[in-house]
Design a protein around this motif. Structure first.
Motif, PDB file in Angstrom:
ATOM      1  N   ASP A  14      32.207  69.507  26.576  1.00 16.13           N
ATOM      2  CA  ASP A  14      31.300  68.547  27.163  1.00 16.13           C
ATOM      3  C   ASP A  14      31.074  69.026  28.463  1.00 16.13           C
ATOM      4  O   ASP A  14      31.847  68.941  29.328  1.00 16.13           O
ATOM      5  CB  ASP A  14      31.420  67.139  27.048  1.00 16.13           C
ATOM      6  N   SER A  15      29.880  69.059  28.921  1.00 12.22           N
ATOM      7  CA  SER A  15      29.487  69.350  30.499  1.00 12.22           C
ATOM      8  C   SER A  15      28.389  68.291  30.793  1.00 12.22           C
ATOM      9  O   SER A  15      27.615  68.590  31.698  1.00 12.22           O
ATOM     10  CB  SER A  15      28.860  70.803  30.545  1.00 12.22           C
ATOM     11  N   VAL A  70      30.146  70.401  20.422  1.00 10.92           N
ATOM     12  CA  VAL A  70      29.712  70.309  21.834  1.00 10.92           C
ATOM     13  C   VAL A  70      28.824  68.924  22.313  1.00 10.92           C
ATOM     14  O   VAL A  70      28.073  68.497  21.236  1.00 10.92           O
ATOM     15  CB  VAL A  70      28.833  71.485  22.194  1.00 10.92           C
ATOM     16  N   GLY A  71      29.231  68.400  23.202  1.00 13.78           N
ATOM     17  CA  GLY A  71      28.495  67.118  23.652  1.00 13.78           C
ATOM     18  C   GLY A  71      26.907  67.756  24.116  1.00 13.78           C
ATOM     19  O   GLY A  71      26.697  68.651  25.097  1.00 13.78           O
ATOM     20  N   THR A  72      26.210  66.874  23.554  1.00 11.83           N
ATOM     21  CA  THR A  72      24.547  67.181  23.721  1.00 11.83           C
ATOM     22  C   THR A  72      24.047  66.462  24.931  1.00 11.83           C
ATOM     23  O   THR A  72      22.756  66.386  24.976  1.00 11.83           O
ATOM     24  CB  THR A  72      23.981  67.135  22.483  1.00 11.83           C
ATOM     25  N   GLY A  73      24.683  65.425  25.639  1.00 13.74           N
ATOM     26  CA  GLY A  73      24.162  64.625  26.547  1.00 13.74           C
ATOM     27  C   GLY A  73      24.006  63.265  25.971  1.00 13.74           C
ATOM     28  O   GLY A  73      24.580  62.779  25.181  1.00 13.74           O
ATOM     29  N   VAL A  96      31.563  80.549  13.302  1.00 14.66           N
ATOM     30  CA  VAL A  96      32.220  79.462  12.824  1.00 14.66           C
ATOM     31  C   VAL A  96      30.887  78.168  13.021  1.00 14.66           C
ATOM     32  O   VAL A  96      30.117  78.565  13.820  1.00 14.66           O
ATOM     33  CB  VAL A  96      33.453  78.852  13.519  1.00 14.66           C
ATOM     34  N   PRO A  97      30.996  77.198  12.201  1.00 16.39           N
ATOM     35  CA  PRO A  97      30.050  76.105  12.707  1.00 16.39           C
ATOM     36  C   PRO A  97      29.843  75.589  14.029  1.00 16.39           C
ATOM     37  O   PRO A  97      30.920  75.579  14.792  1.00 16.39           O
ATOM     38  CB  PRO A  97      30.323  75.219  11.477  1.00 16.39           C
ATOM     39  N   LEU A  98      28.787  75.167  14.314  1.00 19.61           N
ATOM     40  CA  LEU A  98      28.715  74.338  15.607  1.00 19.61           C
ATOM     41  C   LEU A  98      28.284  72.982  15.176  1.00 19.61           C
ATOM     42  O   LEU A  98      27.327  72.544  14.402  1.00 19.61           O
ATOM     43  CB  LEU A  98      27.589  74.932  16.327  1.00 19.61           C
ATOM     44  N   VAL A  99      28.604  71.903  15.795  1.00 22.38           N
ATOM     45  CA  VAL A  99      28.592  70.614  15.571  1.00 22.38           C
ATOM     46  C   VAL A  99      28.096  69.824  16.758  1.00 22.38           C
ATOM     47  O   VAL A  99      28.910  69.911  17.930  1.00 22.38           O
ATOM     48  CB  VAL A  99      29.714  69.793  15.058  1.00 22.38           C
ATOM     49  N   GLY A 100      26.912  69.495  17.103  1.00 19.53           N
ATOM     50  CA  GLY A 100      26.581  68.817  18.393  1.00 19.53           C
ATOM     51  C   GLY A 100      26.673  67.251  18.298  1.00 19.53           C
ATOM     52  O   GLY A 100      26.167  66.547  17.200  1.00 19.53           O
ATOM     53  N   VAL A 101      27.248  66.585  19.140  1.00 23.43           N
ATOM     54  CA  VAL A 101      27.471  65.373  19.195  1.00 23.43           C
ATOM     55  C   VAL A 101      26.982  64.438  20.283  1.00 23.43           C
ATOM     56  O   VAL A 101      27.425  65.254  21.764  1.00 23.43           O
ATOM     57  CB  VAL A 101      29.213  64.956  19.205  1.00 23.43           C
ATOM     58  N   VAL A 200      19.579  71.232  20.569  1.00 17.50           N
ATOM     59  CA  VAL A 200      19.030  71.102  21.852  1.00 17.50           C
ATOM     60  C   VAL A 200      19.576  70.105  22.800  1.00 17.50           C
ATOM     61  O   VAL A 200      20.264  69.070  22.048  1.00 17.50           O
ATOM     62  CB  VAL A 200      17.459  70.973  22.027  1.00 17.50           C
ATOM     63  N   PRO A 201      19.960  70.329  24.084  1.00 16.56           N
ATOM     64  CA  PRO A 201      20.290  69.539  24.783  1.00 16.56           C
ATOM     65  C   PRO A 201      19.299  68.066  25.148  1.00 16.56           C
ATOM     66  O   PRO A 201      18.262  68.176  24.946  1.00 16.56           O
ATOM     67  CB  PRO A 201      20.479  70.117  26.291  1.00 16.56           C
ATOM     68  N   ASP A 202      20.079  66.901  25.335  1.00 15.27           N
ATOM     69  CA  ASP A 202      19.322  65.956  25.622  1.00 15.27           C
ATOM     70  C   ASP A 202      19.313  65.556  27.221  1.00 15.27           C
ATOM     71  O   ASP A 202      20.331  64.935  27.723  1.00 15.27           O
ATOM     72  CB  ASP A 202      20.030  64.628  24.897  1.00 15.27           C
TER      73      ASP A 202
END
Length: 224
Positions: A14-15, A70-73, A96-101, A200-202
């Motif tokens: 997370d960034s 990954v944190g999406t904002g 591998v799969p990607l999960v955006g939270v 996409v990022p928020d």
């Protein structure tokens, strides 16, 4: 002949806030270890080395993640852009799969049902987030519209939020890695993963002259 890599962990990144968080957990979402550091303006220089160092410290192979979370904002433009691009690159490279939270969902894990999260939106405005509702922009000089008795959690708002709210914000950030892993592992187990190209990022705000765009990424063809 070398066998297939052993996929035994989940990696979370997370960034979205002023501190970058990287965490490693089990396939069931239990935290193994997390690290964080001030984001500054060096996300691109520090993120991948920090991931590699954490995996090495845990004596895990670089190929051990079975999924990337990954944190999406919402969050700042540069930080989110680097964090999500890095997560996409790792997921693509490892296959591998990607999960955006949403980072806000993870920050509110464990908070009271009526909790309200307050985040910076530029140098003077703030963003108010309630569970299950659209974020509300609070302009400079305005008071947040808080329900009576709501628990206020404020992050990265020194001198712009009460001390108690700031303390709760730091406690929420301390648990961010574990919360991302728990949410991400549950979705991974349910095969509820994100399209690598479309995530996409928020962004809270975009730099001047930058327009919001879709998340489509055209990956180059892998050599066979």
């Amino acid at each position: 002949m070398t066998g297939a890599p052993s996929r035994t962990t989940i990696l979370a990144i997370d960034s979205a806030t002023t501190r970058v968080v990287v965490a490693v957990g089990t396939l069931t979402g239990d935290l193994v270890e997390a690290t964080d550091w001030p984001a500054g303006y060096r996300h691109g220089e520090t993120l991948l080395p920090a991931v590699a160092a954490l995996l090495e410290r845990l004596e895990l192979a670089p190929t051990s993640p079975a999924a990337i979370v990954v944190g999406t904002g919402p969050g700042a433009f540069t930080g989110l852009r680097v964090g999500i691009a890095t997560a996409k690159g790792l997921a693509h490279a490892l296959g591998v799969p990607l999960v955006g939270v949403p980072t806000t969902d993870a920050l509110l894990v464990g908070a009271p049902p009526d909790a309200v999260l307050l985040l910076p939106a530029g140098p003077s405005d703030r963003l108010l987030v309630r569970r299950g509702q659209p974020a509300q922009l609070v302009r400079a000089g305005e008071d947040p519209d808080l329900p009576a008795g709501a628990s206020l959690i404020a992050l990265d708002l020194p001198d712009r939020a009460p001390d108690g709210a700031l303390q709760r914000g730091e406690a929420a950030r301390a648990g961010l890695g574990a919360a991302l892993l728990a949410i991400g592992a549950a979705r991974f187990a349910a095969a509820d993963v994100d399209d690598l190209a479309g995530l996409v990022p928020d962004y809270v705000t975009l730099p001047r002259g930058v327009r919001a765009e879709g998340g489509e990424v055209s990956w180059s063809r892998d050599p066979r």
